[in-house]
Design a protein around this motif. Structure first.
Motif, PDB file in Angstrom:
ATOM      1  N   SER A  22      -6.603  -9.835   6.898  1.00  0.00           N
ATOM      2  CA  SER A  22      -5.534 -10.195   7.823  1.00  0.00           C
ATOM      3  C   SER A  22      -4.274  -9.363   7.580  1.00  0.00           C
ATOM      4  CB  SER A  22      -5.210 -11.684   7.673  1.00  0.00           C
ATOM      5  OG  SER A  22      -4.070 -12.023   8.414  1.00  0.00           O
ATOM      6  N   LEU A  23      -3.932  -9.132   6.326  1.00  0.00           N
ATOM      7  CA  LEU A  23      -2.664  -8.495   5.998  1.00  0.00           C
ATOM      8  C   LEU A  23      -2.658  -6.983   6.172  1.00  0.00           C
ATOM      9  CD1 LEU A  23       0.217  -8.929   4.932  1.00  0.00           C
ATOM     10  CD2 LEU A  23      -0.718  -8.571   2.618  1.00  0.00           C
ATOM     11  N   ILE A  24      -3.724  -6.314   5.806  1.00  0.00           N
ATOM     12  CA  ILE A  24      -3.727  -4.848   5.788  1.00  0.00           C
ATOM     13  C   ILE A  24      -3.412  -4.247   7.165  1.00  0.00           C
ATOM     14  CG2 ILE A  24      -5.213  -2.815   5.453  1.00  0.00           C
ATOM     15  CD1 ILE A  24      -6.259  -4.242   2.904  1.00  0.00           C
ATOM     16  N   PRO A  25      -4.001  -4.715   8.252  1.00  0.00           N
ATOM     17  CA  PRO A  25      -3.610  -4.142   9.558  1.00  0.00           C
ATOM     18  C   PRO A  25      -2.141  -4.407   9.895  1.00  0.00           C
ATOM     19  CG  PRO A  25      -5.644  -5.409   9.760  1.00  0.00           C
ATOM     20  CD  PRO A  25      -5.103  -5.653   8.382  1.00  0.00           C
ATOM     21  N   GLN A  26      -1.615  -5.523   9.420  1.00  0.00           N
ATOM     22  CA  GLN A  26      -0.202  -5.824   9.662  1.00  0.00           C
ATOM     23  C   GLN A  26       0.695  -4.847   8.888  1.00  0.00           C
ATOM     24  OE1 GLN A  26       0.891 -10.154  10.061  1.00  0.00           O
ATOM     25  NE2 GLN A  26      -1.058 -10.360   8.947  1.00  0.00           N
ATOM     26  N   ILE A  27       0.299  -4.524   7.661  1.00  0.00           N
ATOM     27  CA  ILE A  27       1.054  -3.536   6.886  1.00  0.00           C
ATOM     28  C   ILE A  27       0.990  -2.189   7.578  1.00  0.00           C
ATOM     29  CG2 ILE A  27       1.043  -2.199   4.732  1.00  0.00           C
ATOM     30  CD1 ILE A  27       0.337  -4.807   3.263  1.00  0.00           C
ATOM     31  N   GLU A  28      -0.187  -1.816   8.041  1.00  0.00           N
ATOM     32  CA  GLU A  28      -0.318  -0.530   8.726  1.00  0.00           C
ATOM     33  C   GLU A  28       0.582  -0.470   9.954  1.00  0.00           C
ATOM     34  OE1 GLU A  28      -3.710   2.736   9.495  1.00  0.00           O
ATOM     35  OE2 GLU A  28      -4.336   0.647   9.679  1.00  0.00           O
ATOM     36  N   ALA A  29       0.606  -1.541  10.734  1.00  0.00           N
ATOM     37  CA  ALA A  29       1.468  -1.583  11.919  1.00  0.00           C
ATOM     38  C   ALA A  29       2.946  -1.533  11.526  1.00  0.00           C
ATOM     39  CB  ALA A  29       1.171  -2.840  12.733  1.00  0.00           C
ATOM     40  N   LEU A  51       4.285  -0.053   8.989  1.00  0.00           N
ATOM     41  CA  LEU A  51       4.673   1.272   8.501  1.00  0.00           C
ATOM     42  C   LEU A  51       4.552   2.361   9.559  1.00  0.00           C
ATOM     43  CD1 LEU A  51       3.166   1.329   4.894  1.00  0.00           C
ATOM     44  CD2 LEU A  51       5.273   0.278   5.721  1.00  0.00           C
ATOM     45  N   THR A  52       3.809   2.090  10.622  1.00  0.00           N
ATOM     46  CA  THR A  52       3.595   3.095  11.661  1.00  0.00           C
ATOM     47  C   THR A  52       4.928   3.516  12.271  1.00  0.00           C
ATOM     48  OG1 THR A  52       1.377   2.304  12.153  1.00  0.00           O
ATOM     49  CG2 THR A  52       2.491   3.556  13.893  1.00  0.00           C
ATOM     50  N   GLY A  53       5.166   4.818  12.293  1.00  0.00           N
ATOM     51  CA  GLY A  53       6.370   5.361  12.900  1.00  0.00           C
ATOM     52  C   GLY A  53       7.556   5.449  11.955  1.00  0.00           C
ATOM     53  N   GLU A  54       7.410   4.912  10.751  1.00  0.00           N
ATOM     54  CA  GLU A  54       8.499   5.004   9.766  1.00  0.00           C
ATOM     55  C   GLU A  54       8.079   5.966   8.672  1.00  0.00           C
ATOM     56  OE1 GLU A  54      11.586   5.347   8.073  1.00  0.00           O
ATOM     57  OE2 GLU A  54      11.800   3.729   9.547  1.00  0.00           O
ATOM     58  N   ASP A  55       8.863   7.003   8.443  1.00  0.00           N
ATOM     59  CA  ASP A  55       8.481   7.993   7.433  1.00  0.00           C
ATOM     60  C   ASP A  55       9.325   7.918   6.160  1.00  0.00           C
ATOM     61  OD1 ASP A  55      10.838   9.047   8.379  1.00  0.00           O
ATOM     62  OD2 ASP A  55      10.012  10.999   8.930  1.00  0.00           O
ATOM     63  N   ASP A  56      10.218   6.951   6.063  1.00  0.00           N
ATOM     64  CA  ASP A  56      11.012   6.807   4.844  1.00  0.00           C
ATOM     65  C   ASP A  56      10.173   6.089   3.791  1.00  0.00           C
ATOM     66  OD1 ASP A  56      12.949   5.263   2.961  1.00  0.00           O
ATOM     67  OD2 ASP A  56      14.136   6.889   3.851  1.00  0.00           O
ATOM     68  N   PHE A  57       9.870   6.800   2.717  1.00  0.00           N
ATOM     69  CA  PHE A  57       8.978   6.293   1.678  1.00  0.00           C
ATOM     70  C   PHE A  57       9.550   5.054   0.990  1.00  0.00           C
ATOM     71  CE2 PHE A  57       6.801   7.021  -2.592  1.00  0.00           C
ATOM     72  CZ  PHE A  57       5.567   6.575  -2.154  1.00  0.00           C
ATOM     73  N   VAL A  58      10.835   5.072   0.706  1.00  0.00           N
ATOM     74  CA  VAL A  58      11.462   3.933   0.025  1.00  0.00           C
ATOM     75  C   VAL A  58      11.425   2.694   0.917  1.00  0.00           C
ATOM     76  CG1 VAL A  58      13.613   3.035  -0.960  1.00  0.00           C
ATOM     77  CG2 VAL A  58      12.890   5.376  -1.468  1.00  0.00           C
ATOM     78  N   ALA A  59      11.762   2.855   2.175  1.00  0.00           N
ATOM     79  CA  ALA A  59      11.715   1.722   3.105  1.00  0.00           C
ATOM     80  C   ALA A  59      10.299   1.169   3.204  1.00  0.00           C
ATOM     81  CB  ALA A  59      12.217   2.144   4.486  1.00  0.00           C
ATOM     82  N   VAL A 104      -4.029  -0.399   0.762  1.00  0.00           N
ATOM     83  CA  VAL A 104      -2.591  -0.468   1.064  1.00  0.00           C
ATOM     84  C   VAL A 104      -1.899   0.812   0.614  1.00  0.00           C
ATOM     85  CG1 VAL A 104      -0.440  -1.692   0.532  1.00  0.00           C
ATOM     86  CG2 VAL A 104      -2.532  -2.996   1.017  1.00  0.00           C
ATOM     87  N   ILE A 105      -2.223   1.283  -0.581  1.00  0.00           N
ATOM     88  CA  ILE A 105      -1.630   2.529  -1.079  1.00  0.00           C
ATOM     89  C   ILE A 105      -1.987   3.696  -0.174  1.00  0.00           C
ATOM     90  CG2 ILE A 105      -1.765   4.235  -2.961  1.00  0.00           C
ATOM     91  CD1 ILE A 105      -1.939   1.799  -4.877  1.00  0.00           C
ATOM     92  N   ASP A 106      -3.234   3.752   0.265  1.00  0.00           N
ATOM     93  CA  ASP A 106      -3.663   4.825   1.157  1.00  0.00           C
ATOM     94  C   ASP A 106      -2.854   4.835   2.447  1.00  0.00           C
ATOM     95  OD1 ASP A 106      -5.531   5.512  -0.772  1.00  0.00           O
ATOM     96  OD2 ASP A 106      -7.231   4.614   0.297  1.00  0.00           O
ATOM     97  N   ILE A 107      -2.548   3.662   2.984  1.00  0.00           N
ATOM     98  CA  ILE A 107      -1.706   3.562   4.183  1.00  0.00           C
ATOM     99  C   ILE A 107      -0.299   4.047   3.854  1.00  0.00           C
ATOM    100  CG2 ILE A 107      -0.591   1.927   5.786  1.00  0.00           C
ATOM    101  CD1 ILE A 107      -3.212   0.187   5.440  1.00  0.00           C
ATOM    102  N   LEU A 108       0.235   3.623   2.724  1.00  0.00           N
ATOM    103  CA  LEU A 108       1.592   4.008   2.323  1.00  0.00           C
ATOM    104  C   LEU A 108       1.720   5.518   2.147  1.00  0.00           C
ATOM    105  CD1 LEU A 108       4.428   3.127   1.290  1.00  0.00           C
ATOM    106  CD2 LEU A 108       3.387   2.960  -0.992  1.00  0.00           C
ATOM    107  N   LEU A 109       0.696   6.152   1.610  1.00  0.00           N
ATOM    108  CA  LEU A 109       0.772   7.588   1.303  1.00  0.00           C
ATOM    109  C   LEU A 109       0.337   8.493   2.443  1.00  0.00           C
ATOM    110  CD1 LEU A 109      -0.486   7.553  -2.395  1.00  0.00           C
ATOM    111  CD2 LEU A 109       1.869   7.716  -1.567  1.00  0.00           C
ATOM    112  N   LYS A 110      -0.004   7.918   3.582  1.00  0.00           N
ATOM    113  CA  LYS A 110      -0.430   8.749   4.735  1.00  0.00           C
ATOM    114  C   LYS A 110       0.621   9.757   5.091  1.00  0.00           C
ATOM    115  CE  LYS A 110      -3.250   5.683   7.506  1.00  0.00           C
ATOM    116  NZ  LYS A 110      -3.351   5.054   8.784  1.00  0.00           N
TER     117      LYS A 110
END
Length: 158
Positions: A19-26, A28-36, A152-158
């Motif tokens: 349930s959570l992983i697609p929500q995290i992906e959504a 982060l989509t369109g935001e490229d600031d790593f810290v945010a 989750v890390i893989d999504i973050l590091l895309k």
């Protein structure tokens, strides 16, 4: 995207990740600031699983330096190879620690922490940081957490 997450703790751990992983992906989509993005990932994981501490440490020279996190105050700097986070960085591998008191050289940033999972963040072949998750319960983390937190890390590091 709206910043509200759909949180359901009345399902098993695997279903919570599904349930959570697609929500995290959504989120982060369109935001490229790593810290945010790290900040939102830490918040989403903490909100869903209610773990004791969730956060990131980033490689700066020969130390890990505290990054975005959720939970009580934490150690600010960790030397390479020291504690669970430093060992994960040095070895470039996931470490699951069922009882932190049994881990040689464990750094007790918070005495309430009883078990831990640390996953390295690897970008272009180099460890750039770690995701650190602590629980106040013994033996809290397993391969289900490892597999899904890696997603989750893989999504973050895309």
């Amino acid at each position: 995207m709206a910043e509200d997450l759909i949180i359901n703790r009345n399902i098993n751990k695997e279903e919570q990740y599904v349930s959570l992983i697609p929500q995290i992906e959504a989120l982060l989509t369109g935001e490229d600031d790593f810290v945010a993005n790290m900040a939102n990932v830490a918040a989403a994981l903490k909100e869903q699983f209610n773990w004791f501490w969730v956060g990131f440490y980033l490689v700066k020279g020969e130390e890990l330096v505290l990054g975005p996190f959720q939970g009580p105050v934490a150690c600010t700097r960790i030397k390479k190879g020291k504690g669970v986070c430093g060992a994960s960085w040095l070895q470039n591998e996931v470490l699951i620690v069922p009882d932190v008191d049994q881990f040689p050289g464990h750094i007790a940033c918070a005495s309430a922490s009883r078990s831990e999972i640390v996953l390295p963040l690897v970008k272009n072949g180099a460890v750039v940081g770690v995701l650190d998750v602590d629980s106040e319960f013994l033996n809290h983390f397993d391969v289900t957490d490892q597999i899904n937190l890696q997603k989750v890390i893989d999504i973050l590091l895309k």
